[in-house]
Design a protein around this motif. Structure first.
Motif, PDB file in Angstrom:
ATOM      1  N   VAL A 110       0.801  -1.121  -0.025  1.00 43.97           N
ATOM      2  CA  VAL A 110      -0.138   0.099  -0.002  1.00 43.97           C
ATOM      3  C   VAL A 110       0.939   1.146  -0.045  1.00 43.97           C
ATOM      4  CG1 VAL A 110      -1.894   1.226   1.285  1.00 43.97           C
ATOM      5  CG2 VAL A 110      -1.831  -1.439   1.266  1.00 43.97           C
ATOM      6  N   CYS A 111       0.724   2.062  -0.902  1.00 47.86           N
ATOM      7  CA  CYS A 111       1.668   3.247  -0.766  1.00 47.86           C
ATOM      8  C   CYS A 111       0.772   4.687  -1.386  1.00 47.86           C
ATOM      9  CB  CYS A 111       2.358   3.072  -1.967  1.00 47.86           C
ATOM     10  SG  CYS A 111       3.617   4.496  -2.504  1.00 47.86           S
ATOM     11  N   MET A 112       1.285   5.575  -0.480  1.00 43.56           N
ATOM     12  CA  MET A 112       0.418   6.817  -1.113  1.00 43.56           C
ATOM     13  C   MET A 112       0.738   7.524  -2.228  1.00 43.56           C
ATOM     14  SD  MET A 112       1.409   8.977   2.527  1.00 43.56           S
ATOM     15  CE  MET A 112       3.034   9.143   2.317  1.00 43.56           C
ATOM     16  N   HIS A 113       1.611   7.038  -2.909  1.00 41.00           N
ATOM     17  CA  HIS A 113       2.059   7.624  -4.290  1.00 41.00           C
ATOM     18  C   HIS A 113       0.947   6.855  -5.278  1.00 41.00           C
ATOM     19  CE1 HIS A 113       5.782   9.606  -3.805  1.00 41.00           C
ATOM     20  NE2 HIS A 113       5.960   8.437  -2.751  1.00 41.00           N
ATOM     21  N   GLU A 114       0.063   5.913  -4.716  1.00 43.30           N
ATOM     22  CA  GLU A 114      -0.658   5.061  -5.449  1.00 43.30           C
ATOM     23  C   GLU A 114      -2.347   5.626  -4.903  1.00 43.30           C
ATOM     24  OE1 GLU A 114       0.066   1.134  -5.366  1.00 43.30           O
ATOM     25  OE2 GLU A 114       1.982   1.346  -6.749  1.00 43.30           O
ATOM     26  N   GLY A 115      -2.100   6.812  -4.154  1.00 40.33           N
ATOM     27  CA  GLY A 115      -3.625   7.146  -3.720  1.00 40.33           C
ATOM     28  C   GLY A 115      -4.082   6.728  -2.373  1.00 40.33           C
ATOM     29  N   ALA A 116      -3.133   5.950  -1.850  1.00 44.13           N
ATOM     30  CA  ALA A 116      -3.871   5.538  -0.316  1.00 44.13           C
ATOM     31  C   ALA A 116      -3.283   6.697   0.730  1.00 44.13           C
ATOM     32  CB  ALA A 116      -2.747   4.174   0.119  1.00 44.13           C
ATOM     33  N   PRO A 117      -3.936   6.509   1.697  1.00 40.18           N
ATOM     34  CA  PRO A 117      -3.742   7.641   2.793  1.00 40.18           C
ATOM     35  C   PRO A 117      -2.444   7.498   3.546  1.00 40.18           C
ATOM     36  CG  PRO A 117      -5.571   6.286   3.533  1.00 40.18           C
ATOM     37  CD  PRO A 117      -5.073   5.881   2.099  1.00 40.18           C
ATOM     38  N   MET A 118      -2.088   6.184   3.639  1.00 42.46           N
ATOM     39  CA  MET A 118      -0.830   5.914   4.404  1.00 42.46           C
ATOM     40  C   MET A 118      -0.204   4.733   3.608  1.00 42.46           C
ATOM     41  SD  MET A 118      -0.670   4.422   8.171  1.00 42.46           S
ATOM     42  CE  MET A 118      -1.262   5.948   8.984  1.00 42.46           C
ATOM     43  N   CYS A 119       1.087   4.433   3.681  1.00 46.08           N
ATOM     44  CA  CYS A 119       1.943   3.612   3.329  1.00 46.08           C
ATOM     45  C   CYS A 119       2.076   2.285   4.278  1.00 46.08           C
ATOM     46  CB  CYS A 119       3.452   4.030   2.846  1.00 46.08           C
ATOM     47  SG  CYS A 119       3.444   5.049   1.459  1.00 46.08           S
ATOM     48  N   GLN A 120       2.158   1.138   3.534  1.00 47.13           N
ATOM     49  CA  GLN A 120       2.248   0.021   4.772  1.00 47.13           C
ATOM     50  C   GLN A 120       3.617  -0.653   3.888  1.00 47.13           C
ATOM     51  OE1 GLN A 120      -0.913  -2.756   4.496  1.00 47.13           O
ATOM     52  NE2 GLN A 120      -2.340  -1.511   5.934  1.00 47.13           N
ATOM     53  N   ILE A 121       4.618  -0.626   4.782  1.00 48.42           N
ATOM     54  CA  ILE A 121       5.841  -1.239   4.653  1.00 48.42           C
ATOM     55  C   ILE A 121       6.114  -2.471   5.394  1.00 48.42           C
ATOM     56  CG2 ILE A 121       8.458  -0.829   4.187  1.00 48.42           C
ATOM     57  CD1 ILE A 121       7.727   2.352   4.282  1.00 48.42           C
ATOM     58  N   GLU A 122       6.053  -3.564   4.818  1.00 48.27           N
ATOM     59  CA  GLU A 122       6.008  -4.892   5.489  1.00 48.27           C
ATOM     60  C   GLU A 122       7.550  -5.245   5.526  1.00 48.27           C
ATOM     61  OE1 GLU A 122       3.197  -7.344   3.685  1.00 48.27           O
ATOM     62  OE2 GLU A 122       1.584  -6.336   4.113  1.00 48.27           O
ATOM     63  N   LEU A 123       8.011  -5.357   6.697  1.00 50.94           N
ATOM     64  CA  LEU A 123       9.263  -6.164   6.815  1.00 50.94           C
ATOM     65  C   LEU A 123       9.289  -7.547   7.311  1.00 50.94           C
ATOM     66  CD1 LEU A 123      10.732  -2.940   8.778  1.00 50.94           C
ATOM     67  CD2 LEU A 123      10.507  -3.413   6.195  1.00 50.94           C
ATOM     68  N   THR A 124       9.935  -8.386   6.693  1.00 52.64           N
ATOM     69  CA  THR A 124      10.074  -9.856   7.015  1.00 52.64           C
ATOM     70  C   THR A 124      11.415 -10.292   7.079  1.00 52.64           C
ATOM     71  OG1 THR A 124       8.074 -10.288   5.692  1.00 52.64           O
ATOM     72  CG2 THR A 124       9.478 -12.295   6.283  1.00 52.64           C
ATOM     73  N   TRP A 125      11.979 -10.758   8.456  1.00 52.92           N
ATOM     74  CA  TRP A 125      13.264 -11.132   8.609  1.00 52.92           C
ATOM     75  C   TRP A 125      13.521 -12.746   8.204  1.00 52.92           C
ATOM     76  CZ3 TRP A 125      11.432  -6.898  10.699  1.00 52.92           C
ATOM     77  CH2 TRP A 125      12.149  -5.759  11.195  1.00 52.92           C
ATOM     78  N   LYS A 126      14.502 -12.803   7.566  1.00 47.59           N
ATOM     79  CA  LYS A 126      14.849 -14.154   6.776  1.00 47.59           C
ATOM     80  C   LYS A 126      15.995 -14.707   7.568  1.00 47.59           C
ATOM     81  CE  LYS A 126      11.809 -13.778   3.487  1.00 47.59           C
ATOM     82  NZ  LYS A 126      10.598 -14.544   3.396  1.00 47.59           N
TER      83      LYS A 126
END
Length: 177
Positions: A161-177
């Motif tokens: 989800v990104c504000m640059h695509e019109g969303a009100p807030m970005c969601q940045i998902e971090l996954t540890w490998k």
């Protein structure tokens, strides 16, 4: 935006793209390039520099911001080692952004406009809610990759989800490998 960010970005650009590239970017944008670390400068200057770099390299601005963020993190570590003391890894560092790191940044740099993050955690992931009028989520993505490098960790970063695509807030998902 605080001058320290411009100082660090100048170093990243010079190291990764060559010493003359920073001067070429300044020439293309008609900016002076004189940034004091404590000074405040219009955000548009960063956007202009990234736009000019995108034109020069053919790389999207989002990719360049990730590269700049990743390259900036070791330099910020070198300038502010206290921020990293006693922090066992990238995850606790990230989770301390709102409560420790950004308040300290505001003490050092009066008027610094730090973003506020919202966190959701599971055992292996952290989802960052990012909302800032600057919309520098791609720079934040790069900072996370730079933290992973510093702590010798592998973090997969996804941004569904990104504000640059019109969303009100970005969601940045971090996954540890």
């Amino acid at each position: 935006m605080k001058g320290i960010i411009f100082n660090v970005i100048e170093e990243v650009v010079s190291d990764q793209f060559g010493p003359g590239v920073w001067d070429e970017l300044l020439s293309k944008t008609e900016l002076s390039g004189i940034y004091t670390s404590l000074g405040s400068y219009p955000d548009e200057q960063l956007f202009d520099l990234v736009g000019a770099a995108s034109e020069m390299t053919g790389k999207p601005a989002a990719e360049l911001l990730k590269t700049l963020g990743r390259g900036a993190m070791p330099r910020l570590h070198g300038r502010f080692p206290k921020f990293f003391e006693d922090v066992p890894g990238a995850r606790p560092f990230i989770l301390s952004l709102n409560t420790i790191i950004h308040p300290e940044v505001r003490k050092l740099y009066s008027g610094a406009g730090c973003p506020h993050f919202h966190f959701a955690e599971t055992a292996s992931t952290v989802t960052l809610g990012y909302n800032s009028p600057r919309k520098l989520c791609h720079l934040a993505h790069g900072f996370v990759l730079g933290l992973a490098d510093l702590f010798d960790e592998t973090i997969e970063v996804d941004q569904p989800v990104c504000m640059h695509e019109g969303a009100p807030m970005c969601q940045i998902e971090l996954t540890w490998k």
